[in-house]
Design a protein around this motif. Structure first.
Motif, PDB file in Angstrom:
ATOM      1  N   LYS A 162       0.860  -1.184   0.000  1.00 41.26           N
ATOM      2  CA  LYS A 162       0.000   0.000   0.000  1.00 41.26           C
ATOM      3  C   LYS A 162       0.898   1.236   0.000  1.00 41.26           C
ATOM      4  CE  LYS A 162      -3.323   2.419   2.888  1.00 41.26           C
ATOM      5  NZ  LYS A 162      -3.952   2.462   4.207  1.00 41.26           N
ATOM      6  N   ILE A 163       0.693   2.109  -0.962  1.00 42.02           N
ATOM      7  CA  ILE A 163       1.457   3.356  -1.001  1.00 42.02           C
ATOM      8  C   ILE A 163       0.767   4.343  -0.070  1.00 42.02           C
ATOM      9  CG2 ILE A 163       2.184   5.277  -2.446  1.00 42.02           C
ATOM     10  CD1 ILE A 163       2.495   3.297  -4.720  1.00 42.02           C
ATOM     11  N   ASP A 164       1.413   4.591   1.072  1.00 44.16           N
ATOM     12  CA  ASP A 164       0.843   5.458   2.097  1.00 44.16           C
ATOM     13  C   ASP A 164       1.803   6.619   2.330  1.00 44.16           C
ATOM     14  OD1 ASP A 164      -0.301   6.664   4.274  1.00 44.16           O
ATOM     15  OD2 ASP A 164      -0.603   4.810   5.412  1.00 44.16           O
ATOM     16  N   THR A 165       1.458   7.785   1.782  1.00 40.33           N
ATOM     17  CA  THR A 165       2.355   8.940   1.860  1.00 40.33           C
ATOM     18  C   THR A 165       2.293   9.653   3.209  1.00 40.33           C
ATOM     19  OG1 THR A 165       0.664  10.355   0.864  1.00 40.33           O
ATOM     20  CG2 THR A 165       2.248   9.318  -0.622  1.00 40.33           C
ATOM     21  N   SER A 166       1.498   9.114   4.148  1.00 38.87           N
ATOM     22  CA  SER A 166       1.473   9.725   5.477  1.00 38.87           C
ATOM     23  C   SER A 166       2.691   9.311   6.301  1.00 38.87           C
ATOM     24  CB  SER A 166       0.193   9.337   6.219  1.00 38.87           C
ATOM     25  OG  SER A 166       0.189   7.947   6.485  1.00 38.87           O
ATOM     26  N   TYR A 167       3.424   8.306   5.842  1.00 36.99           N
ATOM     27  CA  TYR A 167       4.634   7.855   6.531  1.00 36.99           C
ATOM     28  C   TYR A 167       5.817   8.726   6.130  1.00 36.99           C
ATOM     29  CZ  TYR A 167       2.613   3.499   8.274  1.00 36.99           C
ATOM     30  OH  TYR A 167       1.883   2.578   8.950  1.00 36.99           O
ATOM     31  N   ARG A 168       6.634   9.051   7.115  1.00 38.97           N
ATOM     32  CA  ARG A 168       7.930   9.660   6.809  1.00 38.97           C
ATOM     33  C   ARG A 168       8.862   8.537   6.378  1.00 38.97           C
ATOM     34  NH1 ARG A 168       9.882  13.853  11.172  1.00 38.97           N
ATOM     35  NH2 ARG A 168      11.665  12.597  10.775  1.00 38.97           N
ATOM     36  N   VAL A 169       9.803   8.845   5.492  1.00 40.22           N
ATOM     37  CA  VAL A 169      10.736   7.824   5.016  1.00 40.22           C
ATOM     38  C   VAL A 169      12.159   8.357   5.188  1.00 40.22           C
ATOM     39  CG1 VAL A 169      11.475   6.390   3.089  1.00 40.22           C
ATOM     40  CG2 VAL A 169       9.049   6.987   3.342  1.00 40.22           C
ATOM     41  N   LEU A 170      12.938   7.623   5.985  1.00 39.55           N
ATOM     42  CA  LEU A 170      14.360   7.931   6.176  1.00 39.55           C
ATOM     43  C   LEU A 170      15.148   6.994   5.269  1.00 39.55           C
ATOM     44  CD1 LEU A 170      16.846   9.114   7.643  1.00 39.55           C
ATOM     45  CD2 LEU A 170      16.517   7.356   9.392  1.00 39.55           C
ATOM     46  N   ILE A 171      16.015   7.561   4.438  1.00 39.72           N
ATOM     47  CA  ILE A 171      16.812   6.768   3.497  1.00 39.72           C
ATOM     48  C   ILE A 171      18.280   6.858   3.919  1.00 39.72           C
ATOM     49  CG2 ILE A 171      17.440   6.411   1.088  1.00 39.72           C
ATOM     50  CD1 ILE A 171      14.895   8.039   0.370  1.00 39.72           C
ATOM     51  N   LEU A 172      18.895   5.706   4.167  1.00 36.26           N
ATOM     52  CA  LEU A 172      20.301   5.641   4.569  1.00 36.26           C
ATOM     53  C   LEU A 172      21.084   4.913   3.486  1.00 36.26           C
ATOM     54  CD1 LEU A 172      19.801   4.583   8.292  1.00 36.26           C
ATOM     55  CD2 LEU A 172      20.207   6.879   7.410  1.00 36.26           C
ATOM     56  N   ASN A 173      22.143   5.524   3.010  1.00 44.08           N
ATOM     57  CA  ASN A 173      22.980   4.918   1.982  1.00 44.08           C
ATOM     58  C   ASN A 173      24.097   4.141   2.663  1.00 44.08           C
ATOM     59  OD1 ASN A 173      24.436   4.207  -0.246  1.00 44.08           O
ATOM     60  ND2 ASN A 173      24.933   6.274  -0.887  1.00 44.08           N
ATOM     61  N   GLY A 203      17.286  11.840   3.987  1.00 44.67           N
ATOM     62  CA  GLY A 203      18.269  10.765   4.047  1.00 44.67           C
ATOM     63  C   GLY A 203      19.670  11.229   4.358  1.00 44.67           C
ATOM     64  N   SER A 204      20.577  10.254   4.298  1.00 46.50           N
ATOM     65  CA  SER A 204      21.976  10.496   4.623  1.00 46.50           C
ATOM     66  C   SER A 204      22.845   9.677   3.676  1.00 46.50           C
ATOM     67  CB  SER A 204      22.242  10.081   6.072  1.00 46.50           C
ATOM     68  OG  SER A 204      23.618  10.109   6.349  1.00 46.50           O
ATOM     69  N   GLU A 205      23.831  10.324   3.083  1.00 42.15           N
ATOM     70  CA  GLU A 205      24.767   9.644   2.183  1.00 42.15           C
ATOM     71  C   GLU A 205      25.915   9.040   2.976  1.00 42.15           C
ATOM     72  OE1 GLU A 205      24.780   8.989  -0.968  1.00 42.15           O
ATOM     73  OE2 GLU A 205      23.273  10.307  -1.816  1.00 42.15           O
ATOM     74  N   GLY A 206      26.343   7.872   2.585  1.00 43.76           N
ATOM     75  CA  GLY A 206      27.541   7.253   3.143  1.00 43.76           C
ATOM     76  C   GLY A 206      27.323   6.648   4.508  1.00 43.76           C
ATOM     77  N   SER A 207      27.961   5.512   4.714  1.00 44.62           N
ATOM     78  CA  SER A 207      27.857   4.802   5.984  1.00 44.62           C
ATOM     79  C   SER A 207      29.176   4.106   6.249  1.00 44.62           C
ATOM     80  CB  SER A 207      26.726   3.767   5.913  1.00 44.62           C
ATOM     81  OG  SER A 207      26.735   2.938   7.042  1.00 44.62           O
TER      82      SER A 207
END
Length: 196
Positions: free
Chosen positions: A80-91, A118-122
């Motif tokens: 289900k595509i639910d845009t009410s969620y925040r999405v944190l993207i970690l590379n 999000g955040s680049e690099g880990s």
């Protein structure tokens, strides 16, 4: 004049030399030995202080680093595509720009610009791109994000729950090495131009 009578103390031989306490330097207290011992103690204290500082700053750890648990297969839930969620993207790869690509894909599906970050690099590399969710109720939304990103894995885990600083539910996407493009040049690209 008459001689006094002899007694037992007259038979003790007289010794020559000094008698009594003398203030003399201690033999064996050599200045070089004292200096070497002082240097050794100072070295041990310095090395011990550095080691304790590194442990307190978490540069040295005696426990294994905590890793997210292995992905669990989710069955029976429709994405289900639910845009009410925040999405944190970690590379979690050495390649830059993957966060921007994933963010653009989510924004194109209707997520608000302030809801995807999000955040680049880990410091750790991750094998497969995975969407993490905390509660069972978040599973459908996590599957929706995985579908938008083109087939990422989905896993329930509270490993990244502390990274949510709002009341809004949040999903965490960890981009893995499966999204890294092969930068090896092809054979036809490496052919040299003819000399003129």
């Amino acid at each position: 004049m008459s001689k006094p009578p002899q007694d037992r103390f007259d038979d003790i031989p007289r010794t020559s030399g000094r008698v009594g306490a003398h203030r003399a330097e201690q033999p064996g207290m050599n200045g070089l030995v004292v200096l070497l011992w002082s240097a050794a103690v100072a070295l041990v204290l310095i090395v011990g202080g550095i080691f304790i500082s590194l442990v307190m700053m978490d540069r040295i750890s005696f426990s294994p680093e905590s890793q997210p648990p292995a992905p669990q297969q989710t069955q029976g839930t429709d994405p289900k595509i639910d845009t009410s969620y925040r999405v944190l993207i970690l590379n979690a790869t050495p390649e830059e720009g993957l966060v921007v690509e994933a963010r653009d894909a989510l924004l194109a599906e209707g997520w608000p610009a302030d809801g995807v970050f999000g955040s680049e690099g880990s410091s750790q590399e991750f094998d497969k791109t995975t969407v993490f969710y905390v509660d069972k109720a978040d599973e459908a939304a996590a599957l929706g994000v995985a579908e938008v990103l083109g087939g990422a894995e989905v896993q329930q885990s509270d490993f990244y729950a502390d990274l949510n600083d709002s009341e809004q539910p949040q999903l965490t996407v960890v981009i893995g090495l499966d999204r890294v493009t092969d930068a090896t040049p092809k054979a036809e690209d490496t052919e040299e131009a003819p000399a003129e």
